[in-house]
Design a protein around this motif. Sequence first.
Motif, PDB file in Angstrom:
ATOM      1  N   ARG A  38       0.835  -1.200   0.000  1.00  0.00           N
ATOM      2  CA  ARG A  38       0.000   0.000   0.000  1.00  0.00           C
ATOM      3  C   ARG A  38       0.877   1.260   0.000  1.00  0.00           C
ATOM      4  O   ARG A  38       1.591   1.509   0.973  1.00  0.00           O
ATOM      5  N   LYS A  39       0.800   2.039  -1.073  1.00  0.00           N
ATOM      6  CA  LYS A  39       1.536   3.299  -1.174  1.00  0.00           C
ATOM      7  C   LYS A  39       0.792   4.218  -2.137  1.00  0.00           C
ATOM      8  O   LYS A  39       0.177   3.742  -3.094  1.00  0.00           O
ATOM      9  N   PRO A  40       0.872   5.541  -1.950  1.00  0.00           N
ATOM     10  CA  PRO A  40       0.354   6.459  -2.973  1.00  0.00           C
ATOM     11  C   PRO A  40       1.114   6.261  -4.285  1.00  0.00           C
ATOM     12  O   PRO A  40       2.293   5.877  -4.282  1.00  0.00           O
ATOM     13  N   ILE A  41       0.462   6.528  -5.395  1.00  0.00           N
ATOM     14  CA  ILE A  41       1.082   6.315  -6.698  1.00  0.00           C
ATOM     15  C   ILE A  41       2.412   7.047  -6.821  1.00  0.00           C
ATOM     16  O   ILE A  41       3.397   6.498  -7.322  1.00  0.00           O
ATOM     17  N   LEU A  42       2.478   8.280  -6.359  1.00  0.00           N
ATOM     18  CA  LEU A  42       3.700   9.059  -6.517  1.00  0.00           C
ATOM     19  C   LEU A  42       4.858   8.517  -5.674  1.00  0.00           C
ATOM     20  O   LEU A  42       6.022   8.841  -5.932  1.00  0.00           O
ATOM     21  N   ASP A  43       4.542   7.697  -4.689  1.00  0.00           N
ATOM     22  CA  ASP A  43       5.583   7.075  -3.854  1.00  0.00           C
ATOM     23  C   ASP A  43       5.863   5.631  -4.253  1.00  0.00           C
ATOM     24  O   ASP A  43       6.733   4.986  -3.664  1.00  0.00           O
ATOM     25  N   TYR A  44       5.135   5.132  -5.243  1.00  0.00           N
ATOM     26  CA  TYR A  44       5.237   3.710  -5.590  1.00  0.00           C
ATOM     27  C   TYR A  44       6.481   3.479  -6.440  1.00  0.00           C
ATOM     28  O   TYR A  44       6.603   3.987  -7.548  1.00  0.00           O
ATOM     29  N   ASP A  45       7.403   2.700  -5.919  1.00  0.00           N
ATOM     30  CA  ASP A  45       8.634   2.400  -6.652  1.00  0.00           C
ATOM     31  C   ASP A  45       8.408   1.219  -7.592  1.00  0.00           C
ATOM     32  O   ASP A  45       7.495   0.402  -7.404  1.00  0.00           O
ATOM     33  N   GLU A  46       9.252   1.111  -8.593  1.00  0.00           N
ATOM     34  CA  GLU A  46       9.102   0.072  -9.608  1.00  0.00           C
ATOM     35  C   GLU A  46       9.230  -1.333  -9.027  1.00  0.00           C
ATOM     36  O   GLU A  46       8.526  -2.254  -9.460  1.00  0.00           O
ATOM     37  N   ASP A  47      10.134  -1.510  -8.073  1.00  0.00           N
ATOM     38  CA  ASP A  47      10.313  -2.844  -7.496  1.00  0.00           C
ATOM     39  C   ASP A  47       9.045  -3.321  -6.800  1.00  0.00           C
ATOM     40  O   ASP A  47       8.660  -4.486  -6.920  1.00  0.00           O
ATOM     41  N   SER A  48       8.384  -2.425  -6.068  1.00  0.00           N
ATOM     42  CA  SER A  48       7.138  -2.791  -5.393  1.00  0.00           C
ATOM     43  C   SER A  48       6.046  -3.107  -6.410  1.00  0.00           C
ATOM     44  O   SER A  48       5.296  -4.084  -6.265  1.00  0.00           O
ATOM     45  N   TRP A  49       5.943  -2.273  -7.435  1.00  0.00           N
ATOM     46  CA  TRP A  49       4.965  -2.515  -8.503  1.00  0.00           C
ATOM     47  C   TRP A  49       5.191  -3.889  -9.141  1.00  0.00           C
ATOM     48  O   TRP A  49       4.259  -4.681  -9.298  1.00  0.00           O
ATOM     49  N   ASP A  50       6.440  -4.173  -9.489  1.00  0.00           N
ATOM     50  CA  ASP A  50       6.745  -5.438 -10.155  1.00  0.00           C
ATOM     51  C   ASP A  50       6.456  -6.629  -9.248  1.00  0.00           C
ATOM     52  O   ASP A  50       5.949  -7.666  -9.717  1.00  0.00           O
TER      53      ASP A  50
END
Length: 255
Positions: A101-113
């Motif tokens: 859980r993170k705001p989009i602007l704080d979402y890093d690529e590693d977490s997304w992946d």
Amino acid sequence: MSLDRFKLDGRVALITGGCQGLGFAFAKALAEAGAIVAVTSRDEAKAAEGARRIREETGGQAIGVAVDVTDGGQARRMAEETAQALGRIDILINNAGINIRKPILDYDEDSWDLVLNTNLKAPFLCAKAVVPYMIKQQYGRIINLSSMMGTIALAERSAYCSSKGGLIQLTKVMALEWAEHNITANAVCPGPFATELNQVVINNPEANQFFLDHLALKRWGNPDELTGLIIYLASEASSFMTGSSIVIDGGWTAQ
């Protein structure tokens, strides 16, 4: 209709992430309905312990398989090991999942992946690995664990909502491509259930109250309240149901 159509005697079920939370509840329920189950975890000891608990609590047969479901080679090995040990694979439950859980602007690529690979890529890989065995026997049941957040959105869940929405669409494609082989594919979309994954929300008074305010039943779900649907989708009783997404959410999306 005879209740015999809900029995799973002799069926083999493979449940990813089946050693805790909803996955363990599903595995236990399927074993109680007569299925032989294989449960997975990244950790070999946890997989073995999950299988031991199922055998002890149900008296049924169960094995544990260690696998990283985001790796195609390991997914193929998982399917091969299960088929060799248990003779066939009739039911695949793609349950392993993660939420960051993170705001989009704080979402890093590693977490997304990590979220997309676990929640969307892994069901794709596991189905690819298992379905050839189902095609050979001309029978199969695929149950993908999506979420009510595959149909609605909440702030700070960009990757989770995207992955679960994508899984609903992937389920529909699976249903269309494999129907000729007597393989059905359906998605289950749980709402807020009191599992390990949701403890961070439950333990936050403000966040917990937000959830309770949006639930018509004013409480979190118990994992056992999903097992009836899982048994139905895994059994002959659901033989004409495929490509569907079923929401069980305490009335959240009814509002």
